[in-house]
Every structure is written in C-alpha cells, then in structure tokens.
Design an enzyme around this catalytic site. Sequence first.
Site, PDB file in Angstrom:
ATOM      1  CE  LYS A 131       9.455  -7.812   7.858  1.00  0.00           C
ATOM      2  NZ  LYS A 131       8.285  -8.115   6.861  1.00  0.00           N
ATOM      3  CG  HIS A 189      -2.062  -0.837   1.160  1.00  0.00           C
ATOM      4  ND1 HIS A 189      -3.587  -0.596   1.713  1.00  0.00           N
ATOM      5  CD2 HIS A 189      -2.272  -2.041   0.294  1.00  0.00           C
ATOM      6  CE1 HIS A 189      -4.269  -1.633   1.373  1.00  0.00           C
ATOM      7  NE2 HIS A 189      -3.495  -2.389   0.623  1.00  0.00           N
ATOM      8  NE  ARG A 210       9.758  -2.023   3.909  1.00  0.00           N
ATOM      9  CZ  ARG A 210      10.371  -2.909   4.932  1.00  0.00           C
ATOM     10  NH1 ARG A 210       9.293  -2.817   5.882  1.00  0.00           N
ATOM     11  NH2 ARG A 210      11.467  -3.491   5.032  1.00  0.00           N
ATOM     12  CE  LYS A 256       1.191  -2.760   8.365  1.00  0.00           C
ATOM     13  NZ  LYS A 256       1.971  -3.475   7.145  1.00  0.00           N
ATOM     14  CD  GLU A 310      -1.827   4.843   2.813  1.00  0.00           C
ATOM     15  OE1 GLU A 310      -2.938   4.979   3.389  1.00  0.00           O
ATOM     16  OE2 GLU A 310      -1.494   3.988   2.237  1.00  0.00           O
ATOM     17  NE  ARG A 330       4.873  -1.270  14.939  1.00  0.00           N
ATOM     18  CZ  ARG A 330       5.091  -2.433  14.787  1.00  0.00           C
ATOM     19  NH1 ARG A 330       4.250  -3.310  14.594  1.00  0.00           N
ATOM     20  NH2 ARG A 330       6.447  -2.577  14.785  1.00  0.00           N
TER      21      ARG A 330
END
EC number: 3.5.4.34
Length: 472
Positions: free
Chosen positions: A405, A83, A90, A274, A85, A277
């Site tokens: 990641k 998505h 990232r 998210k 956002e 958070r």
Amino acid sequence: MQAKGLWSADEIAALSYGHYTTQLPKQGLPDPSREWTLMAAVIQIESVEDTKVIKKVVAMGTGTKCIGQAKLRKTGDVLQDSHAEIIAKRSFQRYLLHQLSLAVSDTKDCLFIPGTEKGKWMLRPEISFVFFTSHTPCGDASIIPVISHEDELGHPLPSEVTEKDHSSNNVCESVNTTYKRKVRSEEDIGFISKKMKHSIDEILTRPENYEEENRHDFPSTCQKALDVHRTGAKCVAGELQDSYSPGVNYHTVGVLRIKPGRGDRTMSMSCSDKMARWNVLGCQGALLMHFLQQPIYLSAVVVGKCPFSQDAMERALYNRCHKVLSLPCAFRLNRVQIIQSDLEFQHGRHALTKKDATRKLVPCGAAVSWSAVPHHPLDVTANGYRQGTTRKAIGSPQCRSRICKAEIFNTFRELVQRLSEKQRSESLSSQGLKTYWDYKAAAITYQEAWNCLRQQAFTSWIQTPRDFLMFS
C-alpha cells in the site's frame, strides 16, 4: 472492446506459462522437488485488425500465503495478502499507474486517451484485459465436487459445491447433493447465500429476515460425486456457516470467506470474494479512479487445468452480485467471460503430485510480482516483505514490496504532484487530502459503488480497520 474469438484459453495459458518460465527469477520460485506454488497474470489484448490481436503479459504474480492480524502494520509497508491473484492484481495496478504517467506526459504510445471529464482518462477502445489463473480462486469458486480423477483434473464440472484452499487436502465420503438458496428480505435484497441441506426433511434454522427463494438440485451427472474439496477457510461471521456434515454437505456455498492463517487469523477475504468485487468496482482500485472516467473491468477470466466448475465460477464471480442496484454512473455488474484451458501449470500441486505421488509437497513461502514497467519490474517477497528482510530491518523503505500500500501510494502521489491545478480532476482538487485513506475516500463515485455492493450483496465483508489506512 472485446476481441472475442480471436484468442483461445490455451493461447492465454501458454502465453502465461511461457512468461513465468522466461521472465521470473529462480529466486522466489518453488523447488519442484518439495514445493508448489500458484500463478496468476493479466494479459493485455490489443485489436489491430478485425481478424488479428496482439497479446502480451503486463502483470504476473505467484504466491500462496497471507499474514495474520498480529503482523499488520499501520504504516502500509507490509503485503497483507500474497495469494497469486492478488499479487497479479496489485502488479497490474502498478502497470496502470505507469501508463497513466505516460498519458500525463502526452506520450502517444500508451493505454489511455483523454476523457470528456476534466483530469480524467479513458482506456483506448481497442484494448481489453484477460485475467489468467493457474487454479480456481480460493473461496466460493473452488467449492466443487470430487467425482473422478479424470473429471477432477481435466474437465469442467457442472456442479455447485466446495473450495479447495491453497493448502488443504481432499477427503472422500459419500452423500446427497441437494441445497437451498437463501436470501435476505427486502432490506438486503442483493445478499445471497446458499446452504447445503443435511437431509431432505431437515429444516434449517435461520433468522426471521431470511426466506427461501428457491431450491436447486445438482444435474444427474453429479450424482456420483463422493465429496467436495475441503478448505480451512472460514465463513465470515454474519453469514450462514458450514455444516461440516459428511461428504458434499460439508460446506455452505455462496458466502463470504476469510483466508486461513496458521494460528493467527487473517483479515483477507477469499480470492473469489475479491474477484467478485472487481466485477463491480473494477480492477484499478479507489486511488486510480481519480484519473479514470470509467472503471477497468476484465473481459475474461481463464483458468488453467485444475478442479473446475463453470457453475461455481459464475456463482462466485458475479451471480452473487446480480441484484445490486443503483450503482453510480460508469459502474456496472461485469459478466466476465469464464473459460478453462486444458494446459496445466508445471509448478502447481496437481502437476507435481502426478509426477511422484509419494513425495511430500509444501506451498512455496515466497511470492513474486512482475509488472510491465521500465524500472524494477520484479519484486520477490516473503512474509509480506522483500525476501531476506530481517526482523531488525522491518520498517525501513528497503524492506518494502513495490506493490505494498505504501509504495503504491507513493507512486500515486508522485503522479498527482506532476499535475497542475488545471490538469487535476475535481476529486483531486478537494482540500485536506493527506493520508492514504483521505485519497481513497475522496474517490466519491468509487466509494458510492462500494457502498452499494457492500449494503446489497456483501454485508458481512471484513474491512481493514481505519487506523491501518491513515499513513501518509
């Protein structure tokens, strides 16, 4: 430092749209005759005088998709959530890593100055960051009523109801607008969720450890609401569930949600969850906290012209977390400024539909990442890998997104290896740090803050299984 009053929501939107048009490649962007997409960006604000700021885009993302559980890999080489956002966030982390690399090299023209703790850096006081999104974040922030065409697309709505998912349709029905707020007892004091009532007289079934805190009614301006934007996103197990009653009673508000998948359920929390958070833990993530004395919080969130509710945004992004207590030093609830622009994204579904309501549009399958870094700033992906990746090539380094990641971890470790023992923070001096999870877990204060948030507000948060984080 926040340069309040020195920029407007429309300026932030225009800057983001201009960057999208001039800096992103046509490859990966939608064909507007049949496709739409979503866009998000991080804008760096630098105060140079009392009455002047310098604004520039430092990260951008487009995208509408997530991969299902079956496509997750234990090597960290696939993008789980594409998505816009999340791609933008990232991409921002990639930019921060580059800036930390400049700081370690003693480059004066960078974002960071030495902190007071060994091996730690602090953001320069004249720097702040604004997050722009062309649309309300999927999940709780998008639970808003359908009132009229003008209100839906043009002006903030003062109501408290529904998510329009990135690929959902609208259905209009009529009903009342009263809801109840529930909270858990003292054990989980910060866990807040809200349930739409089926009718005034109906009593909701709930566990014994739930109690009614208070009841809110929508303002009279919302009594003409016909329905809410529907979503395919599901409430997380352990939360109050959607009632699926007609009209505005369809959805539960204030709860954690999972992004929908096509057949294969995802493990990706909604963008609303998210972003909430981020307003407690910061946008930098666990790895970068090894270098930072303080989390990096957003000063503002600007939303493009789209269905929007100020109340829903505030509820979703920080009010759900307002009772979180005992956060470790430097962490806090960031009450981010939330404003809407009157400028609409040219490749959004609403803008394209207005031009031709008869055409059938589908979400663009590709995602684009852009970071303000000197080498390979662009990254175009589809299905979690570099665009054009074949099944046979999956697993090779050439197929990885630069913001997956594994690649973020590689960049992080390269930076760590450049540091002498004297330059390393206490957390990086721990013995036995090898895997991605080892380094995340060693960011002790970050993990303590995350535990506080999870235990007090987001008890049902779905976490990635540990064996998907053990790569090195």
